[in-house]
Design an enzyme around this catalytic site. Structure first.
Site, PDB file in Angstrom:
ATOM      1  N   THR A 185       0.742  -1.239  -0.190  1.00 30.53           N
ATOM      2  CA  THR A 185       0.205  -0.103  -0.032  1.00 30.53           C
ATOM      3  C   THR A 185       0.936   1.209   0.168  1.00 30.53           C
ATOM      4  OG1 THR A 185       0.076   0.138   2.303  1.00 30.53           O
ATOM      5  CG2 THR A 185      -1.657  -1.109   1.380  1.00 30.53           C
ATOM      6  N   GLU A 330      -5.483  -4.004  -0.104  1.00 29.06           N
ATOM      7  CA  GLU A 330      -5.953  -4.893   0.670  1.00 29.06           C
ATOM      8  C   GLU A 330      -7.113  -5.944   0.252  1.00 29.06           C
ATOM      9  OE1 GLU A 330      -5.295  -1.795   1.435  1.00 29.06           O
ATOM     10  OE2 GLU A 330      -4.036  -1.805   3.265  1.00 29.06           O
ATOM     11  N   LYS A 439     -14.603  17.790  10.654  1.00 31.99           N
ATOM     12  CA  LYS A 439     -15.630  17.675  11.886  1.00 31.99           C
ATOM     13  C   LYS A 439     -15.823  19.086  12.123  1.00 31.99           C
ATOM     14  CE  LYS A 439     -15.455  13.476  14.091  1.00 31.99           C
ATOM     15  NZ  LYS A 439     -14.447  12.388  14.643  1.00 31.99           N
ATOM     16  N   TRP A 444     -20.056  15.491  10.960  1.00 32.19           N
ATOM     17  CA  TRP A 444     -18.962  15.344   9.913  1.00 32.19           C
ATOM     18  C   TRP A 444     -19.411  15.993   8.393  1.00 32.19           C
ATOM     19  CZ3 TRP A 444     -17.998   9.024  10.392  1.00 32.19           C
ATOM     20  CH2 TRP A 444     -17.217   9.197  11.481  1.00 32.19           C
TER      21      TRP A 444
HETATM   22  P1  ADP Z   1      -3.059   3.343  -1.958  1.00 30.97           P
HETATM   23  O1  ADP Z   1      -3.503   3.432  -0.384  1.00 30.97           O
HETATM   24  O2  ADP Z   1      -1.720   2.519  -1.969  1.00 30.97           O
HETATM   25  O3  ADP Z   1      -3.101   4.627  -2.392  1.00 30.97           O
HETATM   26  P2  ADP Z   1      -5.397   2.056  -2.593  1.00 30.97           P
HETATM   27  O4  ADP Z   1      -5.865   1.734  -4.295  1.00 30.97           O
HETATM   28  O5  ADP Z   1      -5.254   0.734  -1.889  1.00 30.97           O
HETATM   29  O6  ADP Z   1      -4.015   2.576  -2.795  1.00 30.97           O
HETATM   30  O7  ADP Z   1      -6.345   2.719  -1.948  1.00 30.97           O
HETATM   31  C1  ADP Z   1      -7.474   2.366  -1.603  1.00 30.97           C
HETATM   32  C2  ADP Z   1      -8.318   3.518  -0.990  1.00 30.97           C
HETATM   33  O8  ADP Z   1      -8.736   4.434  -2.182  1.00 30.97           O
HETATM   34  C3  ADP Z   1      -9.670   3.204  -0.294  1.00 30.97           C
HETATM   35  O9  ADP Z   1      -9.727   2.729   0.948  1.00 30.97           O
HETATM   36  C4  ADP Z   1     -10.293   4.668  -0.590  1.00 30.97           C
HETATM   37  O10 ADP Z   1     -10.070   5.495   0.268  1.00 30.97           O
HETATM   38  C5  ADP Z   1      -9.717   5.068  -1.991  1.00 30.97           C
HETATM   39  N1  ADP Z   1     -10.801   4.867  -3.114  1.00 30.97           N
HETATM   40  C6  ADP Z   1     -10.573   3.701  -4.009  1.00 30.97           C
HETATM   41  N2  ADP Z   1     -11.637   3.630  -4.885  1.00 30.97           N
HETATM   42  C7  ADP Z   1     -12.441   4.901  -4.506  1.00 30.97           C
HETATM   43  C8  ADP Z   1     -13.781   5.439  -5.067  1.00 30.97           C
HETATM   44  N3  ADP Z   1     -14.139   5.003  -6.036  1.00 30.97           N
HETATM   45  N4  ADP Z   1     -14.123   6.502  -4.465  1.00 30.97           N
HETATM   46  C9  ADP Z   1     -13.381   7.192  -3.291  1.00 30.97           C
HETATM   47  N5  ADP Z   1     -12.445   6.633  -2.852  1.00 30.97           N
HETATM   48  C10 ADP Z   1     -11.933   5.586  -3.286  1.00 30.97           C
END
Ligand code: ADP
Length: 542
Positions: A185, A330, A439, A444
């Site tokens: 990640t 993940e 917040k 929120w």
């Molecule tokens: P990294 O954390 O390595 O940048 P990831 O692809 O694993 O890459 O990131 C996952 C996160 O990306 C999710 O937990 C979420 O916060 C965000 N995310 C992924 N797709 C969407 C989406 N369609 N809309 C909003 N947030 C998204």
């Protein structure tokens, strides 16, 4: 009593076997890193993957050893991906957009033994190679004619290396729960953490992702994964496309609007997938050139929230259906997709866009819930925000080497660190990452909703909303905007455009203009950096 069915372990190399056997002549077309368009097919990719597996085993790679790749999406990366897992090794796709220090950290943490690299990254690796003690040899994904003069240890040209192998090899018959691949990640906080996929999780995840309500692909599709194989398991397309024999178009190193448009049109692409920033570039290119999308049917957009205006433009102007997707490294990575179930299929216009703004519903294999901070489940009423938690056979149970400790709750759910609502139909909507939530007066505010709204203004190229400390309300939203080139829109006009479309108390207190918004290595808005940039900011009159 046990069932009397065959034991057929879910190993990833069965996917390329199936593709070679039943879709062997289906093409893989790549924009090579050297420049020209290259054509091969699934049968030939499998044949070379067998050579890679044979060569790695001869080089001493044993079951469970990690092998790194620093590569763009090309046929060679696909060959190496299957070759590594086919000899029992673990493909570790390294994101070259990370800082060199982070790249060194994750290669060392994974203890990679061999590293395959594209030509592009040879200079980068030469700078950090003396800090990569576990790497025994480098293989450059090119041929002798393009091989640079390099100081990288034992560097060989990939084509020369496999030319010396006959591919007389049988895939390693590992346990289906054995590690097949890993991906870190990007670690917006703390060090990157390694997610380890098993053969079984990859196979199950790809089958789930192909369902008609998810990616919905078939052998008649032509798929262009713009999303790199190094981002979140490549959204599993390196498994999904061969699993159903779709033609696969690989963009190599060029992901600008013009290059992607050229491939979409010349190869007859029907489905493509990437993060919103890629589509921003494509849509800008189309706007400037007056181009069209003549074969594309479906664009999968995820990784960050897909703005409503982007969905509308793709659908109304270019006739391409948008599938909003959500997931994370993940989760292998797909968690939900926003295809329309019967309850919503009849909707049109704004009502349809309201649904498509959501991240969608999960396939079989993903279970979901939202909870409060104490772990109590919250209602699926489309309004209540909660921590989004997930469970399933392709979702991480822990990180590599136990980093981060225990990551599941007592019911086996993984906390995504996203904040979301769920509606009565099971459609999930992300309102924020938990650390980005604003917040205000104890309530929120969703930064994502405000950003999506702001980018709907015709003069706004990109927008980010962050919380700024406020003496009365704790935090209030500040809208940070990048204008489209040549536009001079003022803050008040953007706020006027947004007013009435969200609750009044959600409205940003001010607008700040910047030339550029910082992004992470996976194309997300880097809110930590943005918050640092605005750490001394005071609202007018404060
Ligand atoms: P990294 O954390 O390595 O940048 P990831 O692809 O694993 O890459 O990131 C996952 C996160 O990306 C999710 O937990 C979420 O916060 C965000 N995310 C992924 N797709 C969407 C989406 N369609 N809309 C909003 N947030 C998204």
């Amino acid at each position: 009593m046990l069932g009397l069915m065959q034991d057929w372990p879910l190993r990833c190399h069965r996917i390329i076997d199936h593709a070679a056997m039943f879709h062997g002549r289906r093409e893989i077309v790549s924009r090579s890193v050297e420049g020209p368009i290259h054509r091969t097919n699934y049968a030939a990719v499998r044949a070379n993957a067998l050579k890679v597996a044979q060569g790695l085993e001869a080089a001493g790679i044993h079951v469970g050893d990690r092998v790194a790749t620093l590569g763009w999406n090309t046929w060679r990366h696909l060959e190496v991906w299957y070759g590594i897992l086919g000899c029992g090794g673990v493909y570790h796709t390294v994101n070259p957009r990370l800082f060199p220090d982070q790249i060194a950290y994750i290669i060392n943490h994974a203890e990679d033994r061999v590293l395959f690299t594209d030509l592009t990254f040879v200079p980068l690796l030469e700078k950090i190679a003396d800090r990569l003690p576990t790497i025994e040899r480098y293989i450059v994904l090119s041929d002798a004619a393009h091989m640079p003069d390099t100081s990288l240890k034992g560097a060989l040209a990939y084509e020369d290396w496999i030319a010396g192998l006959d591919g007389d090899y049988a895939w390693k018959e590992v346990d289906e729960r054995a590690a097949a691949g890993m991906c870190y990640t990007s670690g917006t906080t703390g060090n990157p953490k390694g997610v380890v996929y098993s053969h079984r999780s990859n196979v199950l995840h790809s089958m789930a992702a192909l369902q008609a309500d998810m990616l919905g692909l078939s052998s008649n599709d032509v798929v262009l994964p713009v999303v790199p194989m190094f981002h979140a398991n490549g959204w599993s397309l390196a498994f999904g496309a061969p699993m159903i024999g779709a033609k696969c178009v690989m963009p190599g190193a060029r992901m600008d609007g013009a290059s992607i448009h050229e491939l979409l049109e010349s190869e007859g692409v029907t489905c493509t997938a990437a993060v919103p920033t890629v589509w921003l570039m494509l849509l800008q290119h189309l706007e400037e050139t007056g181009g069209s999308l003549s074969t594309l049917k479906k664009v999968v957009i995820g990784g960050s929230a897909c703005p409503r205006a982007m969905t509308q433009t793709f659908q109304d102007k270019y006739g391409v259906e948008v599938i909003h997707a959500w997931g994370m490294t993940e989760m292998s990575p797909l968690g939900t997709m926003c295809s329309l179930k019967p309850a919503y299929a009849g909707l049109a216009g704004e009502a349809r866009l309201d649904i498509q703004e959501k991240q969608g519903h999960p396939p079989f294999t993903v279970e979901m819930k939202i909870t409060d901070d104490d772990g109590n489940e919250l209602p699926w009423d489309d309004k209540t925000f909660g921590r989004l938690k997930v469970r399933g056979p392709a979702i991480a149970a822990s990180y590599f080497k136990g980093e981060g400790g225990e990551i599941l709750d007592e019911d086996g759910y993984f906390d995504t660190n996203d904040v979301a609502t769920i509606d009565a139909e099971g459609y999930m909507r992300i309102t924020d990452r938990s650390k980005d939530v604003i917040k205000s007066g104890g309530e929120w505010i969703s930064s994502i909703d405000l950003e999506n709204l702001a980018v709907g203004h015709p003069d706004v190229a990109e927008a980010a909303v962050i919380g700024i400390a406020h003496p009365k309300w704790d935090e209030r939203p500040l809208l940070v905007v990048v204008r489209k080139p040549g536009r001079e829109v003022e803050g008040q006009a953007i706020l006027d455009f947004m007013r009435g479309k969200v609750a009044n108390w959600w409205m940003p207190d001010a607008v700040a203009f910047v030339d550029e918004i910082p992004h992470t290595a996976t194309g997300k808005i880097q809110k930590t950096t943005l918050r640092e940039q605005f750490s001394d900011y005071k609202f007018p009159g404060q």
